[in-house]
Every structure is written in structure tokens, then in C-alpha cells.
Motif scaffolding. Structure first.
Motif, mmCIF file in Angstrom:
data_model
loop_
_atom_site.group_PDB
_atom_site.id
_atom_site.type_symbol
_atom_site.label_atom_id
_atom_site.label_comp_id
_atom_site.label_asym_id
_atom_site.label_seq_id
_atom_site.Cartn_x
_atom_site.Cartn_y
_atom_site.Cartn_z
ATOM 1 N N ALA A 1 42.009 -62.339 -44.202
ATOM 2 C CA ALA A 1 41.013 -63.255 -44.789
ATOM 3 C C ALA A 1 40.822 -62.982 -46.233
ATOM 4 O O ALA A 1 40.420 -63.435 -47.174
ATOM 5 N N GLY A 2 41.290 -61.459 -46.479
ATOM 6 C CA GLY A 2 41.180 -61.024 -47.726
ATOM 7 C C GLY A 2 39.730 -60.464 -47.905
ATOM 8 O O GLY A 2 39.052 -60.753 -49.222
ATOM 9 N N VAL A 3 39.035 -60.141 -47.214
ATOM 10 C CA VAL A 3 37.568 -59.659 -47.337
ATOM 11 C C VAL A 3 37.311 -58.229 -47.001
ATOM 12 O O VAL A 3 38.199 -57.444 -46.371
ATOM 13 N N GLY A 4 36.307 -57.508 -47.608
ATOM 14 C CA GLY A 4 36.156 -56.219 -47.489
ATOM 15 C C GLY A 4 35.929 -55.864 -46.036
ATOM 16 O O GLY A 4 35.090 -56.584 -45.288
ATOM 17 N N PHE A 5 36.380 -54.711 -45.592
ATOM 18 C CA PHE A 5 36.117 -54.043 -44.136
ATOM 19 C C PHE A 5 35.417 -52.735 -44.147
ATOM 20 O O PHE A 5 35.973 -51.596 -45.095
ATOM 21 N N PHE A 6 34.515 -52.379 -43.243
ATOM 22 C CA PHE A 6 34.317 -50.814 -43.202
ATOM 23 C C PHE A 6 34.005 -50.842 -41.539
ATOM 24 O O PHE A 6 33.478 -51.557 -40.935
ATOM 25 N N GLY A 7 34.484 -49.550 -41.201
ATOM 26 C CA GLY A 7 34.464 -49.337 -39.753
ATOM 27 C C GLY A 7 34.138 -47.842 -39.404
ATOM 28 O O GLY A 7 34.318 -46.882 -40.223
ATOM 29 N N PRO A 8 34.161 -47.518 -38.177
ATOM 30 C CA PRO A 8 33.745 -46.164 -37.870
ATOM 31 C C PRO A 8 35.065 -45.395 -37.872
ATOM 32 O O PRO A 8 36.197 -45.827 -37.505
ATOM 33 N N LYS A 9 35.036 -43.911 -37.959
ATOM 34 C CA LYS A 9 36.132 -43.184 -38.081
ATOM 35 C C LYS A 9 36.421 -42.928 -36.715
ATOM 36 O O LYS A 9 35.667 -43.046 -35.635
ATOM 37 N N ALA A 10 37.685 -42.503 -36.471
ATOM 38 C CA ALA A 10 38.190 -42.448 -34.858
ATOM 39 C C ALA A 10 37.040 -41.180 -34.382
ATOM 40 O O ALA A 10 36.955 -40.045 -35.061
ATOM 41 N N GLY A 11 36.701 -41.373 -33.019
ATOM 42 C CA GLY A 11 35.753 -40.440 -32.724
ATOM 43 C C GLY A 11 34.212 -40.348 -33.012
ATOM 44 O O GLY A 11 33.488 -39.799 -32.447
ATOM 45 N N GLU A 12 33.949 -41.274 -33.989
ATOM 46 C CA GLU A 12 32.440 -41.371 -34.540
ATOM 47 C C GLU A 12 31.761 -41.881 -33.304
ATOM 48 O O GLU A 12 31.822 -42.699 -32.677
ATOM 49 N N GLY A 13 30.254 -41.223 -33.106
ATOM 50 C CA GLY A 13 29.745 -41.628 -32.103
ATOM 51 C C GLY A 13 28.354 -41.678 -32.653
ATOM 52 O O GLY A 13 27.092 -42.212 -31.806
ATOM 53 N N ASP A 14 27.878 -41.740 -33.941
ATOM 54 C CA ASP A 14 26.513 -41.864 -34.293
ATOM 55 C C ASP A 14 26.405 -43.263 -34.918
ATOM 56 O O ASP A 14 26.765 -43.627 -36.235
#
Ligand code: GDP
Length: 296
Positions: free
Chosen positions: A154-167
Motif C-alpha cells: 500500500a506504500g504506507v509506513g510500518f513499524f514492528g517488533p524486533k525478532a525476540g522482542e517481548g516487551d
């Protein structure tokens, strides 16, 4: 969309057409037919009763029955009552925060269409805003990946957890900082979905709500699940104080029960409807337009 409901309304109102003068009994028969149409459409019994009661009261008034065009007047009454039932005249989309960012928290059960809907809304807003979608599911990397792929498409910004992030708290704070540094004015949080409502899910969602202070908390529901969708809405609303509902899969053969019962039973307005699998297949929900569609 809502084909059965449309046909049944056509039949009910058809009983009154070509009759010239109408009696109270003619109206009662048509109203009974409207009630059958609603119940067949999986509208809740309470809503069906209240709606038909209102229609009957208004439609059997002397000035309606004695008018030159009673059938048209009754059609107009049904239209108005349907519009009121679905939340009134204004169409509903996101309400933006007076001061950016607008944080929009999306919740729902797995499979309802939450991830797709996050990106559909972001894409719709892209013209006048700079939306960021955020994956908040720390347990299902596949869900994170799915959001990322759709966001890229869709051409929109994305933010996600890093691998293994648990907080989770840290993830939300990082996402807010990331959004601020890149001037994203709308943040759409794709929260974790489960197959069923459970305490752990609700605790997690309440926690996200506390950290993110969202302007909107919208529950994504599969319209095909009818009354079950309304029960899900009541449960989520009780815990989270929802601001809106989104009904997906309205392009399928949903019978209308969820759409017509939502506002009256769960007291939350429908804000958007999903009308297909593609990322443009979403509409701001407009009760007047929907009533016109139902009544043909
Ligand atoms: P989530 O588990 O709630 O995040 O659901 P997804 O976004 O992964 O969607 C589940 C399925 O429903 C996917 O195959 C979507 O393409 C599909 N879907 C979502 N919204 C709609 C809609 O409005 N219409 C149709 N036909 N399919 C939809």
C-alpha cells in the motif's frame, strides 16, 4: 450486498404499492413482513421489535393513511427509521485528535480482517495524512510479517517488533517515538488477535490502551457472523469502551444482522465497512447510503 434483506423489504413494501387507499390492516401486514425480513436477516429480536413498532406507529397515523401517496410516505418512514437505527445521518470515519498524532487502536478476533483493515484505512488516509501501521503482536511473527507486506504493497509506513522482542510497553513507546521522528500524524495499532476472547487478550489490550491513549478504539468484526458479532462487540466494549466498529466481508452474503443491530445493541457506531479483499475495498459507513441500498 444484503441481497436477501433487499428482496424481503421489496416484498414487504410491494404489498402497499398499487393499492391506492390503505387501511391499518394493510400497514400491519406490511410491517409484519418487514419484521420477518429483519429476523431472517439475523437482526436481534429486540431491534426488530422496536423498529417495527416505531414504523407501525408512524405509518398508521391518519395523515399518512389519508394522504394521496401513502405507500411512498411509508417507504420514507421505513427509510428514516433504518437511517436512525444505523446511527443517524452523518457518515462516520475516524475522528482525528485535536493535536496529532491520532492513535487508532484496532482490535478483533483472528480472521475478522483486522490486519487487512489496518492497511486499508492507512491507504485511504494516505492522501491527506502520513499514517504509520504498527504490528503489536509479539507472539505471532507471521502476523507481523503479513502487516509489513501489506503496508509495503500500500506504500504506507510500518513499524514492528524486533525478532525476540517481548516487551509490549517498550514496543508501543518505540513506535510512538518512531512516528514522532518521522512526522507520522496517524498511528494505527494492529493488536494481537485470538480465536476466542480470553482474559489474557483483554489484559493485553487494556495495557496497550493505557500506554497509547488512543483517540479511536475500533473493533473489526466479520459481518458474516451476524448476531455472534454483536456478542463479541458487547464483550470488547465492556472492557475497552470502543469508539467504533468496522464490519468486514460485507461483499459476501452477510444477512445484515450485525450491521442493523450494532448501534442499538452494543451502542457503538459502525464507522467503516469492508467490501472486498483488495486494499481499496473499504468504505466510510454512511447510514443514508446503506438505507438507500437496502430499500433499492
Ligand atoms: P485478522 O486475522 O483479523 O488480522 O484477519 P486478516 O486481515 O488476516 O483477514 C482474514 C481474511 O479475510 C483474509 O483472507 C482477508 O483477505 C479477508 N478479508 C478481510 N476483509 C475482507 C472483506 O471486507 N471482504 C472479503 N471478502 N474478505 C476480507
Amino acid at each position: 450486498m444484503l441481497d436477501t434483506l433487499k428482496k424481503r423489504f421489496e416484498k414487504a413494501l410491494g404489498l402497499l404499492k398499487n393499492k391506492g387507499k390503505l387501511t391499518e390492516e394493510d400497514v400491519s401486514e406490511a410491517v409484519r413482513e418487514v419484521r420477518r425480513a429483519l429476523l431472517e436477516g439475523d437482526v436481534s429480536l429486540k431491534v426488530a421489535k422496536e423498529l417495527t413498532q416505531k414504523i407501525k406507529e408512524r405509518a398508521t397515523q391518519r395523515e399518512v393513511l389519508d394522504s394521496i401517496t401513502p405507500a411512498q410516505q411509508i417507504q420514507a418512514i421505513v427509510y428514516e427509521e433504518l437511517v436512525n437505527l444505523m446511527g443517524g445521518k452523518t457518515s462516520k470515519g475516524i475522528v482525528f485528535a485535536p493535536k496529532p498524532p491520532t492513535v487508532c487502536m484496532m482490535v478483533g478476533l483472528q480472521g475478522a480482517g483486522k490486519t487487512t483493515t489496518c492497511v486499508k484505512i492507512a491507504k485511504k488516509l494516505k492522501g491527506g495524512h502520513k499514517p504509520l501501521v504498527v504490528a503489536c503482536d509479539l507472539k505471532r511473527p507471521a502476523a507481523v510479517e503479513q502487516l509489513q507486506i501489506l503496508a509495503n504493497t500500500a506504500g504506507v509506513g510500518f513499524f514492528g517488533p524486533k525478532a525476540g522482542e517481548g516487551d509490549l510497553k517498550k514496543l508501543i513507546r518505540d513506535a510512538m517515538e518512531y512516528a514522532a521522528s518521522r512526522l507520522h500524524d496517524v498511528i494505527i495499532l494492529d493488536t494481537a488477535g485470538r480465536l476466542h476472547i480470553d482474559d489474557e487478550l483483554m489484559r493485553e489490550l487494556v495495557e496497550i490502551k493505557e500506554i497509547a491513549s488512543p483517540t479511536e478504539i475500533m473493533l473489526v468484526l466479520d459481518a458474516m457472523t451476524g448476531q455472534e458479532a454483536i456478542r463479541v462487540a458487547e464483550a470488547f466494549h465492556g472492557e475497552l469502551a470502543l469508539t467504533g466498529l468496522i464490519l468486514t466481508k460485507m461483499d459476501g452474503d452477510a444477512r445484515g444482522g450485525a450491521l442493523l443491530s450494532a448501534k442499538a445493541v452494543a451502542d457503538v457506531p459502525v464507522k467503516y465497512i469492508g467490501v472486498g479483499e483488495k486494499l481499496d475495498d473499504i468504505e466510510v459507513f454512511d447510514p443514508e447510503q446503506m438505507a438507500q441500498r437496502i430499500l433499492g
